[in-house]
Design a protein around this motif. Structure first.
Motif, mmCIF file in Angstrom:
data_model
loop_
_atom_site.group_PDB
_atom_site.id
_atom_site.type_symbol
_atom_site.label_atom_id
_atom_site.label_comp_id
_atom_site.label_asym_id
_atom_site.label_seq_id
_atom_site.Cartn_x
_atom_site.Cartn_y
_atom_site.Cartn_z
ATOM 1 N N VAL A 195 75.480 26.734 -38.776
ATOM 2 C CA VAL A 195 76.131 27.285 -37.586
ATOM 3 C C VAL A 195 75.047 27.594 -36.557
ATOM 4 O O VAL A 195 73.930 27.975 -36.915
ATOM 5 C CB VAL A 195 76.905 28.580 -37.969
ATOM 6 N N ASN A 196 75.368 27.450 -35.284
ATOM 7 C CA ASN A 196 74.446 27.812 -34.212
ATOM 8 C C ASN A 196 74.028 29.272 -34.374
ATOM 9 O O ASN A 196 74.851 30.128 -34.686
ATOM 10 C CB ASN A 196 75.113 27.602 -32.851
ATOM 11 N N TYR A 197 72.753 29.565 -34.144
ATOM 12 C CA TYR A 197 72.240 30.910 -34.396
ATOM 13 C C TYR A 197 72.918 31.983 -33.547
ATOM 14 O O TYR A 197 73.086 33.121 -33.996
ATOM 15 C CB TYR A 197 70.713 30.966 -34.242
ATOM 16 N N LEU A 198 73.340 31.668 -32.337
ATOM 17 C CA LEU A 198 74.015 32.664 -31.502
ATOM 18 C C LEU A 198 75.423 32.963 -32.012
ATOM 19 O O LEU A 198 75.851 34.123 -32.037
ATOM 20 C CB LEU A 198 74.062 32.207 -30.043
ATOM 21 N N LEU A 199 76.134 31.947 -32.450
ATOM 22 C CA LEU A 199 77.455 32.154 -33.033
ATOM 23 C C LEU A 199 77.327 32.914 -34.356
ATOM 24 O O LEU A 199 78.076 33.870 -34.616
ATOM 25 C CB LEU A 199 78.172 30.817 -33.257
ATOM 26 N N GLY A 200 76.381 32.503 -35.176
ATOM 27 C CA GLY A 200 76.141 33.194 -36.446
ATOM 28 C C GLY A 200 75.792 34.653 -36.233
ATOM 29 O O GLY A 200 76.266 35.534 -36.962
ATOM 30 N N ALA A 201 74.971 34.933 -35.227
ATOM 31 C CA ALA A 201 74.592 36.319 -34.926
ATOM 32 C C ALA A 201 75.805 37.132 -34.485
ATOM 33 O O ALA A 201 75.981 38.279 -34.913
ATOM 34 C CB ALA A 201 73.512 36.353 -33.847
ATOM 35 N N THR A 202 76.660 36.548 -33.675
ATOM 36 C CA THR A 202 77.844 37.254 -33.194
ATOM 37 C C THR A 202 78.760 37.652 -34.352
ATOM 38 O O THR A 202 79.221 38.790 -34.437
ATOM 39 C CB THR A 202 78.617 36.379 -32.179
ATOM 40 N N VAL A 203 79.004 36.719 -35.260
ATOM 41 C CA VAL A 203 79.860 37.011 -36.419
ATOM 42 C C VAL A 203 79.194 38.043 -37.334
ATOM 43 O O VAL A 203 79.836 38.994 -37.790
ATOM 44 C CB VAL A 203 80.209 35.717 -37.186
ATOM 45 N N ALA A 204 77.909 37.887 -37.582
ATOM 46 C CA ALA A 204 77.185 38.830 -38.442
ATOM 47 C C ALA A 204 77.187 40.233 -37.836
ATOM 48 O O ALA A 204 77.348 41.228 -38.556
ATOM 49 C CB ALA A 204 75.749 38.351 -38.665
ATOM 50 N N ILE A 205 77.042 40.326 -36.541
ATOM 51 C CA ILE A 205 77.056 41.623 -35.858
ATOM 52 C C ILE A 205 78.413 42.293 -36.050
ATOM 53 O O ILE A 205 78.498 43.468 -36.394
ATOM 54 C CB ILE A 205 76.725 41.478 -34.360
ATOM 55 N N GLU A 206 79.477 41.552 -35.819
ATOM 56 C CA GLU A 206 80.808 42.147 -35.925
ATOM 57 C C GLU A 206 81.099 42.621 -37.349
ATOM 58 O O GLU A 206 81.676 43.689 -37.550
ATOM 59 C CB GLU A 206 81.888 41.177 -35.452
ATOM 60 N N THR A 208 79.678 46.402 -26.698
ATOM 61 C CA THR A 208 78.951 46.294 -25.428
ATOM 62 C C THR A 208 77.460 46.080 -25.657
ATOM 63 O O THR A 208 76.749 45.658 -24.747
ATOM 64 C CB THR A 208 79.172 47.539 -24.538
ATOM 65 N N ALA A 209 76.986 46.365 -26.877
ATOM 66 C CA ALA A 209 75.583 46.107 -27.207
ATOM 67 C C ALA A 209 75.359 44.657 -27.639
ATOM 68 O O ALA A 209 74.216 44.184 -27.633
ATOM 69 C CB ALA A 209 75.115 47.052 -28.310
ATOM 70 N N ILE A 210 76.431 43.962 -28.001
ATOM 71 C CA ILE A 210 76.292 42.562 -28.441
ATOM 72 C C ILE A 210 75.627 41.701 -27.371
ATOM 73 O O ILE A 210 74.695 40.952 -27.680
ATOM 74 C CB ILE A 210 77.644 41.977 -28.909
ATOM 75 N N PRO A 211 76.053 41.768 -26.098
ATOM 76 C CA PRO A 211 75.360 40.948 -25.091
ATOM 77 C C PRO A 211 73.875 41.278 -24.956
ATOM 78 O O PRO A 211 73.055 40.383 -24.729
ATOM 79 C CB PRO A 211 76.106 41.254 -23.787
ATOM 80 N N ILE A 212 73.519 42.546 -25.130
ATOM 81 C CA ILE A 212 72.112 42.933 -25.068
ATOM 82 C C ILE A 212 71.359 42.255 -26.211
ATOM 83 O O ILE A 212 70.319 41.632 -26.009
ATOM 84 C CB ILE A 212 71.955 44.469 -25.158
ATOM 85 N N GLN A 213 71.897 42.385 -27.420
ATOM 86 C CA GLN A 213 71.243 41.810 -28.589
ATOM 87 C C GLN A 213 71.170 40.285 -28.485
ATOM 88 O O GLN A 213 70.132 39.687 -28.771
ATOM 89 C CB GLN A 213 71.975 42.224 -29.873
ATOM 90 N N LEU A 214 72.267 39.651 -28.074
ATOM 91 C CA LEU A 214 72.262 38.192 -27.971
ATOM 92 C C LEU A 214 71.332 37.700 -26.863
ATOM 93 O O LEU A 214 70.693 36.656 -27.014
ATOM 94 C CB LEU A 214 73.680 37.664 -27.757
ATOM 95 N N ALA A 215 71.244 38.441 -25.771
ATOM 96 C CA ALA A 215 70.344 38.046 -24.678
ATOM 97 C C ALA A 215 68.885 38.101 -25.133
ATOM 98 O O ALA A 215 68.099 37.187 -24.847
ATOM 99 C CB ALA A 215 70.560 38.938 -23.459
ATOM 100 N N VAL A 216 68.525 39.179 -25.837
ATOM 101 C CA VAL A 216 67.156 39.295 -26.354
ATOM 102 C C VAL A 216 66.894 38.186 -27.369
ATOM 103 O O VAL A 216 65.845 37.529 -27.338
ATOM 104 C CB VAL A 216 66.911 40.693 -26.967
ATOM 105 N N LEU A 217 67.847 37.958 -28.261
ATOM 106 C CA LEU A 217 67.720 36.906 -29.269
ATOM 107 C C LEU A 217 67.522 35.542 -28.608
ATOM 108 O O LEU A 217 66.594 34.795 -28.953
ATOM 109 C CB LEU A 217 68.963 36.897 -30.168
ATOM 110 N N TYR A 218 68.369 35.222 -27.651
ATOM 111 C CA TYR A 218 68.270 33.934 -26.948
ATOM 112 C C TYR A 218 66.928 33.793 -26.233
ATOM 113 O O TYR A 218 66.272 32.753 -26.330
ATOM 114 C CB TYR A 218 69.423 33.795 -25.947
#
Length: 142
Positions: A45-56, A95-105
């Motif tokens: 899975v794409n790392y950003l999609l995987g991160a989103t699911v793992a975060i939730e 609301t922290a997910i975009p922060i985390q994903l932006a840093v990750l990306y």
């Protein structure tokens, strides 16, 4: 703000609460990292999609642990309070997910850092934000 956070981690009126929050956060961050690795390396899975699911997934786990242990003195009890707290923490952490994903990306795609290391940094960066709003809103007091 960071200096105050570190000082309060060692001593002060909220030291125990803050240490518990860090322990819960570290534990769930480990789970999140394992899930991310499983999604990306085993599931392709794409790392950003995987991160989103793992975060939730870890949002729910974090709430359960924090409510039971970190904020035990002010825990949300009863179905209405418990579910309201879960909704609030989902808003805070959502609301922290975009922060985390932006840093990750940024770290992976712009700096070439390995995605698991980048995710660990992203968790730390968004962690201060999550703590502040969880304390102030999810549990409603310091």
């Amino acid at each position: 703000m960071l200096r105050s956070f570190l000082r309060n981690l060692l001593g002060g009126p909220i030291a125990v609460q803050l240490r518990r929050y860090v322990i819960v956060g570290s534990t769930t961050a480990g789970v999140q990292m394992l899930l991310l690795w499983l999604f990306v390396d085993a599931g392709d899975v794409n790392y950003l999609l995987g991160a989103t699911v793992a975060i939730e997934i870890t949002i729910v786990m974090t709430y359960v642990l924090n409510n039971a242990w970190t904020f035990a003195s002010m825990r949300n009890t009863g179905w209405t309070d418990y579910l309201t707290g879960l909704l609030k923490t989902n808003v805070v952490r959502g609301t922290a997910i975009p922060i985390q994903l932006a840093v990750l990306y940024a770290l992976v795609d712009w700096q070439g850092i390995q995605y698991l290391l980048a995710n660990a940094v992203a968790i730390l960066v968004s962690g201060v934000y999550r703590y502040f709003f969880d304390v102030k809103w999810t549990w409603g007091r310091t």
